[in-house]
Every structure is written in structure tokens, then in C-alpha cells.
Design a protein around this motif. Structure first.
Motif, PDB file in Angstrom:
ATOM      1  N   ILE A  44      59.106 -57.984  -7.051  1.00  0.00           N
ATOM      2  CA  ILE A  44      59.979 -59.003  -6.444  1.00  0.00           C
ATOM      3  C   ILE A  44      59.245 -60.344  -6.413  1.00  0.00           C
ATOM      4  N   ASP A  45      58.000 -60.333  -5.921  1.00  0.00           N
ATOM      5  CA  ASP A  45      57.272 -61.592  -5.741  1.00  0.00           C
ATOM      6  C   ASP A  45      56.991 -62.293  -7.071  1.00  0.00           C
ATOM      7  N   GLU A  46      56.794 -61.522  -8.144  1.00  0.00           N
ATOM      8  CA  GLU A  46      56.481 -62.128  -9.443  1.00  0.00           C
ATOM      9  C   GLU A  46      57.740 -62.464 -10.245  1.00  0.00           C
ATOM     10  N   GLY A  47      58.897 -62.236  -9.653  1.00  0.00           N
ATOM     11  CA  GLY A  47      60.144 -62.545 -10.368  1.00  0.00           C
ATOM     12  C   GLY A  47      60.388 -61.617 -11.542  1.00  0.00           C
ATOM     13  N   ALA A  48      59.917 -60.364 -11.423  1.00  0.00           N
ATOM     14  CA  ALA A  48      60.040 -59.423 -12.547  1.00  0.00           C
ATOM     15  C   ALA A  48      61.319 -58.599 -12.482  1.00  0.00           C
ATOM     16  N   VAL A  49      62.101 -58.794 -11.421  1.00  0.00           N
ATOM     17  CA  VAL A  49      63.326 -58.003 -11.264  1.00  0.00           C
ATOM     18  C   VAL A  49      64.527 -58.846 -11.686  1.00  0.00           C
ATOM     19  N   GLN A  50      65.210 -58.424 -12.705  1.00  0.00           N
ATOM     20  CA  GLN A  50      66.426 -59.128 -13.124  1.00  0.00           C
ATOM     21  C   GLN A  50      67.647 -58.278 -12.836  1.00  0.00           C
ATOM     22  N   CYS A  51      67.601 -57.025 -13.218  1.00  0.00           N
ATOM     23  CA  CYS A  51      68.747 -56.158 -12.973  1.00  0.00           C
ATOM     24  C   CYS A  51      68.279 -54.846 -12.364  1.00  0.00           C
ATOM     25  N   GLY A  52      69.237 -54.123 -11.791  1.00  0.00           N
ATOM     26  CA  GLY A  52      68.883 -52.846 -11.166  1.00  0.00           C
ATOM     27  C   GLY A  52      68.842 -51.721 -12.170  1.00  0.00           C
ATOM     28  N   PHE A  53      69.054 -52.059 -13.414  1.00  0.00           N
ATOM     29  CA  PHE A  53      69.206 -50.994 -14.388  1.00  0.00           C
ATOM     30  C   PHE A  53      67.887 -50.528 -14.982  1.00  0.00           C
ATOM     31  N   CYS A  54      67.104 -51.496 -15.453  1.00  0.00           N
ATOM     32  CA  CYS A  54      65.818 -51.104 -16.045  1.00  0.00           C
ATOM     33  C   CYS A  54      64.722 -51.032 -14.991  1.00  0.00           C
ATOM     34  N   THR A  55      64.913 -51.739 -13.863  1.00  0.00           N
ATOM     35  CA  THR A  55      63.803 -51.899 -12.911  1.00  0.00           C
ATOM     36  C   THR A  55      63.308 -50.578 -12.317  1.00  0.00           C
ATOM     37  N   PRO A  56      64.192 -49.655 -11.893  1.00  0.00           N
ATOM     38  CA  PRO A  56      63.645 -48.412 -11.345  1.00  0.00           C
ATOM     39  C   PRO A  56      62.707 -47.705 -12.339  1.00  0.00           C
ATOM     40  N   GLY A  57      63.123 -47.640 -13.585  1.00  0.00           N
ATOM     41  CA  GLY A  57      62.282 -46.987 -14.602  1.00  0.00           C
ATOM     42  C   GLY A  57      60.975 -47.724 -14.806  1.00  0.00           C
ATOM     43  N   MET A  58      61.033 -49.051 -14.781  1.00  0.00           N
ATOM     44  CA  MET A  58      59.808 -49.854 -14.929  1.00  0.00           C
ATOM     45  C   MET A  58      58.839 -49.566 -13.782  1.00  0.00           C
ATOM     46  N   VAL A  59      59.393 -49.497 -12.577  1.00  0.00           N
ATOM     47  CA  VAL A  59      58.542 -49.268 -11.393  1.00  0.00           C
ATOM     48  C   VAL A  59      57.923 -47.866 -11.463  1.00  0.00           C
ATOM     49  N   VAL A  60      58.723 -46.884 -11.865  1.00  0.00           N
ATOM     50  CA  VAL A  60      58.198 -45.508 -11.941  1.00  0.00           C
ATOM     51  C   VAL A  60      57.120 -45.421 -13.036  1.00  0.00           C
ATOM     52  N   SER A  61      57.350 -46.053 -14.183  1.00  0.00           N
ATOM     53  CA  SER A  61      56.331 -46.026 -15.239  1.00  0.00           C
ATOM     54  C   SER A  61      55.070 -46.759 -14.794  1.00  0.00           C
ATOM     55  N   SER A  62      55.246 -47.833 -14.018  1.00  0.00           N
ATOM     56  CA  SER A  62      54.079 -48.561 -13.495  1.00  0.00           C
ATOM     57  C   SER A  62      53.284 -47.660 -12.564  1.00  0.00           C
ATOM     58  N   LYS A  63      54.002 -46.898 -11.756  1.00  0.00           N
ATOM     59  CA  LYS A  63      53.322 -45.966 -10.846  1.00  0.00           C
ATOM     60  C   LYS A  63      52.509 -44.943 -11.648  1.00  0.00           C
ATOM     61  N   ALA A  64      53.137 -44.388 -12.695  1.00  0.00           N
ATOM     62  CA  ALA A  64      52.434 -43.397 -13.526  1.00  0.00           C
ATOM     63  C   ALA A  64      51.173 -44.020 -14.131  1.00  0.00           C
ATOM     64  N   LEU A  65      51.297 -45.267 -14.568  1.00  0.00           N
ATOM     65  CA  LEU A  65      50.137 -45.950 -15.153  1.00  0.00           C
ATOM     66  C   LEU A  65      49.040 -46.155 -14.117  1.00  0.00           C
ATOM     67  N   LEU A  66      49.440 -46.576 -12.903  1.00  0.00           N
ATOM     68  CA  LEU A  66      48.437 -46.872 -11.870  1.00  0.00           C
ATOM     69  C   LEU A  66      47.828 -45.591 -11.289  1.00  0.00           C
TER      70      LEU A  66
END
Ligand code: FES
Ligand code: FES
Length: 159
Positions: free
Chosen positions: A93-115
Motif C-alpha cells: 500500500i505504502d509503495e503504491g504497488a496495489v492497483q487492483c484486487g485481482f493480481c495483488t493477493p497472488g503477488m502478496v502470497v508469492s512475496s511471502k513465499a519468497l521472504l
């Protein structure tokens, strides 16, 4: 043929009735009402349906429910319960990386897997970690910045 399938989803043991072709995505959305996980392509190409399966990112649209019997699944809703994952969502949210609710959940989950795998990923690691997640409306720069920022926030909290 109908079979029973038992899994742990977001920390809760559940049992649902599935057919041989019921996907994990269908179990999550249609049986459990966890609609944060999205269906985009339905073919394993866009990453909108990404969940954590035993801590690793998978496309739930191409995993059959019977293949994950007895395993542990975390969805975007499950990440809400985890204080470290909150940093990922807030950094997006703070970095302005959220545009739509469609891809964002998957992006966040993949980021979690990476971290989980890498505490301080390089930009290249992040690009690779998110390479299965498509966004058709932004460049990926803000998303990559968000994951870097999330890693910093998680590290600061651990110090
Ligand atoms: S909906 Fe699963 S990868 Fe696109
Ligand atoms: S922000 Fe979701 S598809 Fe681009």
C-alpha cells in the motif's frame, strides 16, 4: 466420484467433499468462501490464484484437491493473522504497488513465499520470485520496491 478431502487451511482442519477434478482453488473459493484467492486464467499462467502449500507458492487452479490431502494451505486471508505478513501488505500500500484486487493477493502470497526462503532478496530475486504473477496494468517497479521495503520492515522488527 465424490471423495472426502481433509486439509488444514489457515490453521483450521477442514473436510470437504470433492470430485476427482475439483481444484484446490474451487475448494477455497466455492466450499470455504475464501474469495481473496482469485481465478484469472485457470491454467497456471497468471498467478492470481497463488496460495502457500506447505510454505511454498503454488497455483491453486492447477492443483487437484485430492493431491493435497492432509497438507497445509495458507491463503491471503490467512496472512492477515501473521504479523510479518502484515508488513508485506502495508508495504504494497505504502509503495503504491496495489492497483487492483485481482493480481495483488497472488503477488502478496508469492512475496511471502519468497521472504520465507530469502530474508534479504535482491531485485533480481524478487523479479524471479514474482515471475509467475502477471499484472497487466502497472510496471513492476513499485511492486519490486514494495517487496524490498517489506523485507526491511520485517528485518527491523526482528532486530
Ligand atoms: S488462475 Fe491460476 S494461474 Fe491464473
Ligand atoms: S494491478 Fe492487478 S492486474 Fe495490474
Amino acid at each position: 466420484m465424490k471423495n472426502k478431502c481433509s486439509l488444514k487451511v489457515n490453521g483450521k482442519n477442514i473436510t470437504v467433499e470433492v470430485s476427482d477434478t475439483t481444484t484446490l482453488l474451487e475448494v477455497l473459493r466455492d466450499h470455504l468462501g475464501l474469495t481473496g484467492t482469485k481465478e484469472g486464467c485457470g491454467k497456471g499462467e497468471c498467478g492470481a490464484c497463488t496460495v502457500l502449500l506447505n510454505g511454498k507458492a503454488v497455483n491453486s487452479c492447477i492443483v487437484f484437491a485430492h493431491q493435497v490431502e492432509g497438507q497445509e494451505v495458507i491463503t491471503i486471508e490467512g496472512l492477515n493473522e501473521d504479523p510479518k505478513s502484515k508488513h508485506i501488505q502495508e508495504a504494497f500500500i505504502d509503495e503504491g504497488a496495489v492497483q487492483c484486487g485481482f493480481c495483488t493477493p497472488g503477488m502478496v502470497v508469492s512475496s511471502k513465499a519468497l521472504l520465507i526462503k530469502k530474508k534479504k532478496p535482491s531485485k533480481e530475486d524478487i523479479r524471479e520470485g514474482l515471475s509467475g504473477n502477471l499484472c497487466r496494468c502497472t510496471g513492476y517497479t513499485k511492486i519490486i520496491n514494495a517487496v524490498e521495503e517489506a523485507a526491511r520492515r520485517i528485518e527491523d522488527e526482528d532486530v
